[in-house]
Design a protein around this motif. Structure first.
Motif, PDB file in Angstrom:
ATOM      1  N   ARG A 220     -11.751  12.256   1.305  1.00  9.93           N
ATOM      2  CA  ARG A 220     -10.956  12.825   2.224  1.00  9.93           C
ATOM      3  C   ARG A 220     -10.157  12.161   3.348  1.00  9.93           C
ATOM      4  O   ARG A 220      -9.258  12.723   4.154  1.00  9.93           O
ATOM      5  N   ASN A 221     -10.366  10.825   3.177  1.00 10.55           N
ATOM      6  CA  ASN A 221     -10.002  10.005   4.075  1.00 10.55           C
ATOM      7  C   ASN A 221      -8.651   9.289   3.459  1.00 10.55           C
ATOM      8  O   ASN A 221      -8.504   8.812   2.665  1.00 10.55           O
ATOM      9  N   PRO A 222      -7.347   9.878   3.897  1.00  5.55           N
ATOM     10  CA  PRO A 222      -6.174   9.363   3.444  1.00  5.55           C
ATOM     11  C   PRO A 222      -6.016   7.883   3.581  1.00  5.55           C
ATOM     12  O   PRO A 222      -5.108   7.522   2.828  1.00  5.55           O
ATOM     13  N   SER A 223      -6.638   6.952   4.488  1.00  5.13           N
ATOM     14  CA  SER A 223      -6.445   5.754   4.220  1.00  5.13           C
ATOM     15  C   SER A 223      -6.888   4.923   3.031  1.00  5.13           C
ATOM     16  O   SER A 223      -6.242   3.996   2.678  1.00  5.13           O
ATOM     17  N   ALA A 228      -5.521   2.119  -1.771  1.00  5.25           N
ATOM     18  CA  ALA A 228      -5.370   1.990  -3.325  1.00  5.25           C
ATOM     19  C   ALA A 228      -3.994   1.759  -3.599  1.00  5.25           C
ATOM     20  O   ALA A 228      -3.741   1.153  -4.851  1.00  5.25           O
ATOM     21  N   ILE A 229      -3.018   2.820  -3.397  1.00  5.91           N
ATOM     22  CA  ILE A 229      -1.720   2.768  -3.772  1.00  5.91           C
ATOM     23  C   ILE A 229      -1.184   1.421  -3.444  1.00  5.91           C
ATOM     24  O   ILE A 229      -0.464   0.600  -4.365  1.00  5.91           O
ATOM     25  N   THR A 230      -1.289   0.806  -2.337  1.00  8.17           N
ATOM     26  CA  THR A 230      -0.850  -0.443  -2.007  1.00  8.17           C
ATOM     27  C   THR A 230      -1.413  -1.712  -2.950  1.00  8.17           C
ATOM     28  O   THR A 230      -0.444  -2.423  -3.247  1.00  8.17           O
ATOM     29  N   ILE A 231      -2.566  -1.595  -3.072  1.00  9.00           N
ATOM     30  CA  ILE A 231      -3.340  -2.868  -3.886  1.00  9.00           C
ATOM     31  C   ILE A 231      -2.660  -2.287  -5.499  1.00  9.00           C
ATOM     32  O   ILE A 231      -2.502  -3.555  -5.958  1.00  9.00           O
ATOM     33  N   LEU A 232      -2.518  -1.280  -5.749  1.00  2.00           N
ATOM     34  CA  LEU A 232      -2.070  -0.977  -7.299  1.00  2.00           C
ATOM     35  C   LEU A 232      -0.660  -1.570  -7.429  1.00  2.00           C
ATOM     36  O   LEU A 232      -0.508  -2.203  -8.407  1.00  2.00           O
ATOM     37  N   ALA A 291       3.140  -5.877   3.465  1.00  2.00           N
ATOM     38  CA  ALA A 291       4.349  -4.685   3.002  1.00  2.00           C
ATOM     39  C   ALA A 291       5.691  -5.543   3.025  1.00  2.00           C
ATOM     40  O   ALA A 291       6.239  -5.500   1.792  1.00  2.00           O
ATOM     41  N   ILE A 292       6.004  -6.608   3.866  1.00  2.00           N
ATOM     42  CA  ILE A 292       7.097  -7.474   3.836  1.00  2.00           C
ATOM     43  C   ILE A 292       7.003  -8.338   2.450  1.00  2.00           C
ATOM     44  O   ILE A 292       7.785  -8.219   1.833  1.00  2.00           O
ATOM     45  N   HIS A 402       2.836   0.485   5.362  1.00  2.50           N
ATOM     46  CA  HIS A 402       3.296   0.919   6.405  1.00  2.50           C
ATOM     47  C   HIS A 402       2.536   2.193   7.119  1.00  2.50           C
ATOM     48  O   HIS A 402       2.366   2.467   8.538  1.00  2.50           O
ATOM     49  N   ARG A 403       2.380   3.277   6.125  1.00  2.00           N
ATOM     50  CA  ARG A 403       1.714   4.429   6.539  1.00  2.00           C
ATOM     51  C   ARG A 403       0.364   4.045   6.917  1.00  2.00           C
ATOM     52  O   ARG A 403      -0.234   4.962   7.694  1.00  2.00           O
ATOM     53  N   LEU A 404      -0.120   3.089   6.412  1.00  2.00           N
ATOM     54  CA  LEU A 404      -1.631   2.808   6.549  1.00  2.00           C
ATOM     55  C   LEU A 404      -1.858   2.336   7.798  1.00  2.00           C
ATOM     56  O   LEU A 404      -2.790   2.470   8.377  1.00  2.00           O
TER      57      LEU A 404
END
Length: 413
Positions: A220-223, A228-232, A291-292, A402-404
């Motif tokens: 339930r933790n969105p972070s 996971a998406i960032t690393i993927l 991110a950059i 960025h959202r993280l």
């Protein structure tokens, strides 16, 4: 801080001592086929088994790292890997070789991965997550390269100077790799300490609450999902770089020797990219810099196949080196996102397992996407579509990172 860096050094040497024998194929593929009397398809089957074992053990690996001391898990990984290597040196049957690869899936996945990432995360101060993970990635690369270089030197010496048969020379290399892992096992038991007392205290409370309760909290933790998406995204872009040799040889028509020299030079961007990204990221903000860096890496990847086929080596070489620095930089610090997930130390290992289960799925689908692109669009166009597709995905990684950052700021008191 000196103690923290010493502990990090121990983690680097330990983890770097495991993979050279597990991935011997990259340097000794032909000799392995000849020595063990197996086909290329059978060797591929062994590595498919290894990949499947990794996928199945990511989540349990994280759970184990929350329940047991890292030094026991890592020490067991080294001892198990070394013993399996000695078994392989007896030239067993193909059925036994498959059992060895299953065992390596356990010793280099189940008992290693969660403990390694969690230990590094807990060792690093909050403002130095980037450099610790960057140094871990770079250091592992150096250790693996050094062991591989010694292994190749032993192999070449036995073949050329002693006139030893190829199978005997390869067995000596396997024994060397296995011995290196076995030597490091007691060092881990003696020298590695818990990064913090807090994980031990919290583990008991976590055990009382139960695995399902911990899992429910994390899911339930969105972070967790954003990390996971960032690393993927970062990992799938790194996967694309495995096809650089094919691109240079088939599209730009470089010789095999030139291609080999360029791709070998790219491997040495691993220590440079990881360390640079880690220290620069910590100076600014590690996730923001990640991110950059992902955008830059995606743009560089997508641009390479767009160059004319007549492009000179003087242009291609620095372009590939740039891609190497950027992609290894992304890979070096993407696990620093874990510190922004607001996860307790007692469940951080489970979080590593959950994130890994999602983040390393490119091992499954990226090769299939590459095959589809090459079949549908031949030659340079196929590479352009393949590289552009995953290069553009860096935009998704940018916004996830960025959202993280936004969520981590909200959760900070």
């Amino acid at each position: 801080m000196r103690q923290r860096y010493f502990q990090l050094f121990i983690l680097i040497v330990a983890s770097g001592s495991i993979y050279p024998v597990v991935y011997m194929r990259q340097n000794f593929e032909g000799s392995m086929l000849e020595t063990y009397g197996i086909s290329l398809e059978q060797l591929g089957e062994c590595h498919s088994i290894l990949g499947l074992m990794f996928f199945l053990t990511y989540l349990p690996s994280g759970w184990l790292s929350d329940r047991f001391s890292s030094k026991w898990l890592l020490g067991s990984s080294l001892a198990g890997t070394g013993l399996l290597a000695l078994w392989l040196s007896t030239v067993p049957s193909f059925a036994q070789i498959k059992l060895i690869y299953i065992g390596w899936g356990i010793t280099s996945g189940l008992t290693l991965w969660g403990a390694l990432i969690k230990s590094t995360s807990l060792l690093a101060p909050h403002d130095q997550q980037g450099r610790f993970f960057g140094i871990l990635e770079s250091g592992r690369g150096v250790v693996e390269a050094m062991l591989a270089t010694i292994g190749l030197a032993v192999f070449a010496y036995l073949l050329e100077s002693v006139s030893t048969a190829k199978d005997v020379a390869l067995i000596a290399v396997v024994q060397f790799y296995g011995g290196a892992a076995l030597v490091m096992a007691p060092v881990i038991f003696w020298a590695l300490h818990n990064p913090s007392e807090e994980p031990i205290e919290n583990t008991a409370a976590s055990s009382d609450s139960g695995l399902l309760s911990d899992f429910a909290i994390l899911i339930r933790n969105p972070s967790i999902w954003l990390a996971a998406i960032t690393i993927l995204i970062g990992y799938q872009m790194f996967w694309v770089t495995y096809s650089l040799a094919g691109l240079l040889e088939s599209v730009f028509e470089l010789s095999a020797v030139t291609v080999g020299s360029i791709t070998l030079a790219r491997l040495w961007m691993r220590p440079i990219g990881g360390v640079l990204a880690g220290f620069i990221g910590d100076y600014f903000h590690v996730v923001k810099f990640l991110a950059i860096l992902m955008l830059l890496s995606g743009a560089a990847l997508a641009s390479l196949p767009l160059l004319p086929p007549t492009t000179a080596v003087a242009v291609l070489f620095p372009m590939v080196m740039l891609i190497g620095v950027l992609s290894y930089g992304v890979r070096g610090i993407f696990w620093a996102t874990l510190d922004s997930c607001n996860v307790s130390t007692s469940t951080r290992g489970l979080a590593v397992g959950m994130i890994s289960l999602i983040a390393y799925t490119p091992d499954i689908y990226v090769p299939a996407v590459q095959s589809w692109c090459m079949e549908r669009w031949s030659g340079q166009t196929g590479y352009q579509v393949y590289y552009a597709l995953f290069g553009a995905s860096s935009i998704v990684g940018f916004f996830a990172a960025h959202r993280l950052i936004v969520l981590s700021r909200k959760s900070t008191p």
